[in-house]
Write an enzyme that holds these catalytic residues in place. Sequence first.
Site, PDB file in Angstrom:
ATOM      1  N   HIS A  57       0.847  -1.207   0.000  1.00 10.36           N
ATOM      2  CA  HIS A  57       0.000   0.000   0.000  1.00 10.36           C
ATOM      3  C   HIS A  57       0.881   1.255   0.000  1.00 10.36           C
ATOM      4  O   HIS A  57       0.665   2.188  -0.791  1.00 10.36           O
ATOM      5  CB  HIS A  57      -0.905  -0.024   1.245  1.00 10.36           C
ATOM      6  CG  HIS A  57      -1.727   1.212   1.442  1.00 10.36           C
ATOM      7  ND1 HIS A  57      -3.054   1.297   1.098  1.00 10.36           N
ATOM      8  CD2 HIS A  57      -1.404   2.437   1.958  1.00 10.36           C
ATOM      9  CE1 HIS A  57      -3.518   2.504   1.386  1.00 10.36           C
ATOM     10  NE2 HIS A  57      -2.536   3.213   1.908  1.00 10.36           N
ATOM     11  N   GLU A  58       1.907   1.263   0.884  1.00 12.46           N
ATOM     12  CA  GLU A  58       2.779   2.438   0.983  1.00 12.46           C
ATOM     13  C   GLU A  58       3.709   2.553  -0.222  1.00 12.46           C
ATOM     14  O   GLU A  58       4.015   3.657  -0.684  1.00 12.46           O
ATOM     15  CB  GLU A  58       3.591   2.396   2.287  1.00 12.46           C
ATOM     16  CG  GLU A  58       2.754   2.402   3.567  1.00 12.46           C
ATOM     17  CD  GLU A  58       1.774   3.568   3.651  1.00 12.46           C
ATOM     18  OE1 GLU A  58       2.014   4.620   3.030  1.00 12.46           O
ATOM     19  OE2 GLU A  58       0.735   3.424   4.324  1.00 12.46           O
ATOM     20  N   HIS A 114       2.112   4.463  -2.971  1.00  9.57           N
ATOM     21  CA  HIS A 114       2.229   5.914  -2.764  1.00  9.57           C
ATOM     22  C   HIS A 114       3.605   6.397  -3.214  1.00  9.57           C
ATOM     23  O   HIS A 114       3.741   7.366  -3.952  1.00  9.57           O
ATOM     24  CB  HIS A 114       2.115   6.254  -1.267  1.00  9.57           C
ATOM     25  CG  HIS A 114       0.734   6.232  -0.703  1.00  9.57           C
ATOM     26  ND1 HIS A 114      -0.301   6.965  -1.227  1.00  9.57           N
ATOM     27  CD2 HIS A 114       0.229   5.595   0.390  1.00  9.57           C
ATOM     28  CE1 HIS A 114      -1.391   6.768  -0.492  1.00  9.57           C
ATOM     29  NE2 HIS A 114      -1.093   5.932   0.486  1.00  9.57           N
ATOM     30  N   ASP A 148      -4.698   7.718  -1.413  1.00 12.03           N
ATOM     31  CA  ASP A 148      -5.648   6.883  -0.682  1.00 12.03           C
ATOM     32  C   ASP A 148      -7.061   7.012  -1.248  1.00 12.03           C
ATOM     33  O   ASP A 148      -7.458   8.073  -1.729  1.00 12.03           O
ATOM     34  CB  ASP A 148      -5.660   7.271   0.802  1.00 12.03           C
ATOM     35  CG  ASP A 148      -4.406   6.794   1.514  1.00 12.03           C
ATOM     36  OD1 ASP A 148      -3.921   5.704   1.188  1.00 12.03           O
ATOM     37  OD2 ASP A 148      -3.910   7.523   2.389  1.00 12.03           O
TER      38      ASP A 148
END
Length: 765
Positions: free
Chosen positions: A155-156, A159, A166
């Site tokens: 998930h990170e 980014h 998000d």
Amino acid sequence: MVLSLYAILFLALHLLPGMKSSMVHLNKNGYDGVVIAINPSVPEDEKLIQNIKEMVTEASTYLFHATKRRVYFRNVSILIPMTWKSKSEYLMPKQESYDQADVIVANPYLKYGDDPYTLQYGQCGEKGKYIHFTPNFLLTNNLPIYGSRGRVFVHEWAHLRWGIFDEYNVDQPFYISRRNTIEATRCSTHITGINVVFKECQGGSCITRPCRRDSLTGLYEAKCTFIPEKSQTAKDSIMFMQSLSSVTEFCTAETHNMEAPNLQNKMCNRRSTWDVIKDSDDFQNAPPMTGTDSPPRPTFSLLKSKQRVVCLVLDKSGSMDSEDRLFRMNQAVELYLIQIIEKGSLVGMVTFESYATIQNYLTNITDENAYEKITANLPQAADGGTSICSGLSAGFQEVKQSGSIIHTIALGPAAAKELETLSNMTGGHRFYANKDINGLTDAFSRISSRSGSITQQAIQLESKSLTITGKKWINGTVPVDSTIGNDTFFVVTWTIQKPEILLQDPKGTRYETSDFKEDKLNIRSARLRIPGIAETGTWTYHLLNKQAKSQVLTVTMTTRARSPTTLPVIATAHMSQSTTHYPSPMIVYAQVSQGFLPVLGINVTAIIESEDGHQVILELWDNGAGADTVKNDGIYSRYFTDFHGNGRYSLKVHAQAKKNTARLSLRQKQNRALYMPGYLENGKIVLNPPRPDVNDDMAEAEVEDFSRLSSGGSFIVSGAPPAGSHTHVFPPGKITDLEAKFKGDQIQLSWTAPGNVLDKGKVES
């Protein structure tokens, strides 16, 4: 190879990184060069290294399948801090450093806040700065709250690497859909759950009731919470809720929820996360791998830094004779050795013209006598041709280990155009100094070890050049806040004759000209080391030009953190890219923080100087409009469009807190993994422990008045029309925060007005 060069080359080895530029590259579907660095303040713990390895290994397989067999982690370096014990399996780093790491492991600044997050403030599709995991997150079981650590890392990573955002929104958890139903802000809408208000909770169980609709907003009441079903069939999305076991993909064009009021829709023009990922540089050369096998397991290297080694490579050729260049270089080098470099560093020095001379072999900077051995050999005369290569090869000969990082300072408009290539190849800083007489000093002040030990770094409080007419006084003030004050210096330089100097601390103690130590090398500078810890409050200085003629005086003040346990307020700056071709606009960024917490409500000014000496002064904003991604995150931004011809430009930023307006934001950052309140399992709500959060009345803390200066390095512009001749080709900025509210029987619209030229001026229509 001989280049026409007016430059100071600055070679530095081991713990001397440059501007934040990741070493990650994708090679045949595998990521190499990923750096995970542990902060020096983290206590030694073997389990931490083991858990990092397990997290990355799990993440690699999850990432591989989430990207439809396109990418995985192949080679990862874990950077062990110098504060940990040495072991035989630890290797020496080359250009890896804490400051350039893709992932940092560090304690949160305050007692709450183990949410993993990514520092990301660029536009859609632009890479982030770093991922921050706390030791507590890596060492405790957070499975019910965030999902597995490997999933959180993916998930990170999305980014960080692909610049996506998000798909949830803590501040706006619900919205009204086109079908006039109230929906949880999520992607995809196939994720099911219930909306409830918790009435009273004891232990892990709560009495709940259905959410009521608020007649004013048309949405659910403020305390309404979306609780997802634990068992789902939806496969997306990783940017909403990677903790759900069914979620293994990113939202695609087919499943993307364009209506959700989330940052992904705001920043990426309502495009799906998978669309943005597919357009990234990574995916242009990464077709899916054939077969059905999982990717190979990642390999890990454990690296541990030793002593910091620096070699100064200084130009003393004839070209340095004009415009006081040699004087300015020597003043800046002396300031660097006395005030900036960390004690215990090893420093050597090479000078070059048509040939190179080793002036000093590596010297341990332990006290005043040590740096005087080096400053005694600073060049006193400029002569000869310029051979950059002989200077460099001698620098490498002086320090034999590989892994050098080269910082370059281009001095004057005729500096060799190839100079920045050296910085780019080795991950070093690139600076440009020209008319701004303090430009060299500012550049040297920016070059610190960046090992993660913030309390050891020098901090620049003042940097001013003042043209003073004959027999006139000039006055100024510098605030010293309570986070700093150790190892504080006040330096004055002049061009003709030493001025009368008077410096007064907040309690009235006066320091006069006789208290300032003048340089033995006759490089027109006088320095005062303030005894002990500098007094907190406003310092005042007065300078008298005793000459009948006008002359240029400069004032520089540097300091360090008050104590090893006090984190100071820090300001850093950079441009959105290091090169641009007109008419592509650039963005100026300044980050002002204490620890990991943003500092709000301050004046941040950028000074940008072109090769012809033309200066543009820009006020930077943290208002969530125009170039600024998120309001009140301590990132101050602004578009830069006032190009003044081609060539090098320099950036300097001044951050000031005045009249007690500054405050520290204690709220959690954006771009973080979602903290799950609980799940619905077999019709029953299973709750997680409540998230440690900040009450509204404690969301901000006051910050004293302060002053910080930081060089943001240099950038290169091409394709621009001659200075003053270009018409504005940039449109008004985009409105990104349009809101509608009921006011009686009317609807009130509100938004932040964009500028006429991106975020500059006032839009006309």
